[in-house]
Design a protein around this motif. Structure first.
Motif, mmCIF file in Angstrom:
data_model
loop_
_atom_site.group_PDB
_atom_site.id
_atom_site.type_symbol
_atom_site.label_atom_id
_atom_site.label_comp_id
_atom_site.label_asym_id
_atom_site.label_seq_id
_atom_site.Cartn_x
_atom_site.Cartn_y
_atom_site.Cartn_z
ATOM 1 N N LEU A 180 18.464 -14.408 57.457
ATOM 2 C CA LEU A 180 18.504 -15.777 56.928
ATOM 3 C C LEU A 180 17.993 -16.785 57.960
ATOM 4 N N ASP A 181 18.346 -16.611 59.251
ATOM 5 C CA ASP A 181 17.897 -17.552 60.303
ATOM 6 C C ASP A 181 16.392 -17.465 60.485
ATOM 7 N N LYS A 182 15.851 -16.248 60.514
ATOM 8 C CA LYS A 182 14.401 -16.086 60.728
ATOM 9 C C LYS A 182 13.637 -16.663 59.526
ATOM 10 N N THR A 183 14.130 -16.428 58.302
ATOM 11 C CA THR A 183 13.459 -16.945 57.108
ATOM 12 C C THR A 183 13.460 -18.464 57.098
ATOM 13 N N THR A 184 14.504 -19.070 57.592
ATOM 14 C CA THR A 184 14.586 -20.547 57.627
ATOM 15 C C THR A 184 13.459 -21.111 58.467
ATOM 16 N N ARG A 189 8.050 -23.931 59.181
ATOM 17 C CA ARG A 189 6.722 -24.020 59.798
ATOM 18 C C ARG A 189 5.625 -24.103 58.724
ATOM 19 N N ARG A 190 5.836 -23.422 57.580
ATOM 20 C CA ARG A 190 4.803 -23.384 56.538
ATOM 21 C C ARG A 190 4.847 -24.624 55.645
ATOM 22 N N ARG A 191 6.024 -25.110 55.350
ATOM 23 C CA ARG A 191 6.140 -26.112 54.290
ATOM 24 C C ARG A 191 6.510 -27.519 54.775
ATOM 25 N N ALA A 192 7.162 -27.639 55.848
ATOM 26 C CA ALA A 192 7.630 -28.965 56.289
ATOM 27 C C ALA A 192 6.448 -29.796 56.777
ATOM 28 N N ARG A 193 6.348 -31.039 56.249
ATOM 29 C CA ARG A 193 5.319 -31.979 56.686
ATOM 30 C C ARG A 193 5.983 -33.347 56.896
ATOM 31 N N SER A 212 19.605 -28.588 57.990
ATOM 32 C CA SER A 212 20.174 -27.251 57.771
ATOM 33 C C SER A 212 19.836 -26.778 56.358
ATOM 34 N N VAL A 213 19.949 -25.444 56.125
ATOM 35 C CA VAL A 213 19.715 -24.823 54.823
ATOM 36 C C VAL A 213 20.946 -23.997 54.488
#
Length: 220
Positions: A180-184, A189-193, A212-213
């Motif tokens: 879960l931590d690695k997926t977060t 990195r891919r989606r946050a802008r 947090s998620v």
């Protein structure tokens, strides 16, 4: 008359010569008598002391007889007894006062530096674009974590560049599942802008974002 006078002067001269001769004879007799008396006295003294030149001097006294016994040692007085109970000498301590401390120099007031000018723009932090809640969804749940029934909340901290993209992701709170931590972080990195942060002059600068998620297995 002249003849008689001459005869009278001749008699006087003759008388004077006779008188002079008598004086000489008497003086000689006196001198001779005194010399004879002195010679007689010297002869008496000389005959009174009899010197025997042929008699030898008396022999020297014989030396003391030698003995084999050594002489007794000299008498040496014993040293005085040493007392160890004598009181220690008194030591007088003289305290020298310290030198006077020089007075500090007078304080010089230093003017405060001028305040920096106020910024022309209000600095702003990085602001997320879109909806941050959509950066991770149920469809992104890791298959292994889903099979194992792993749930939890993953906290993260993002570093944002001047172009608004994520340059680094750090886990600040683990969910208890490495998947879960690695997926977060991969999703961030891919989606946050972001709209990049800006400084006091309005220029873009680096910023950060923390959130947090919550990972929860969806219900059927």
């Amino acid at each position: 008359m002249a003849y008689a006078d001459q005869q009278m002067s001749g008699n006087k001269i003759t008388a004077l010569i006779i008188v002079a001769l008598l004086h000489v004879v008497v003086g000689y007799a006196l001198v001779t008598g005194l010399a004879y008396s002195a010679f007689k006295k010297i002869k008496e003294v000389t005959t009174a002391v009899k010197i025997d030149p042929d008699k030898p001097p008396p022999p020297p006294p014989p030396p003391p007889p030698k003995t084999d016994t050594p002489p007794p040692p000299p008498i040496v007085a014993p040293p005085p007894p040493i007392s160890f109970n004598a009181p220690a000498p008194a030591i007088q301590t003289v305290t020298t006062p310290p030198p006077p401390t020089p007075a500090p120099p007078p304080a010089v007031a230093v003017p405060a530096p001028p305040a920096p000018p106020p910024p022309r723009f209000t600095p702003k932090g990085a602001a997320p674009k879109g909806r941050p809640g959509e950066w991770a969804s149920d469809n992104d749940y890791p298959t292994r974590a889903l099979q194992l029934g792993q749930e939890g909340v993953t906290g993260f901290h993002l570093s944002v560049g001047t172009d608004g993209k994520v340059t680094n992701c750090e886990i600040t709170k683990s969910s208890g599942s490495a998947e879960l931590d690695k997926t977060t972080c991969d999703l961030m990195r891919r989606r946050a802008r972001f709209t990049p942060a800006s400084d006091g002059d309005g220029n873009p600068t680096t910023g950060s974002y923390t959130s947090s998620v919550r990972w929860q297995i969806p219900k059927d």
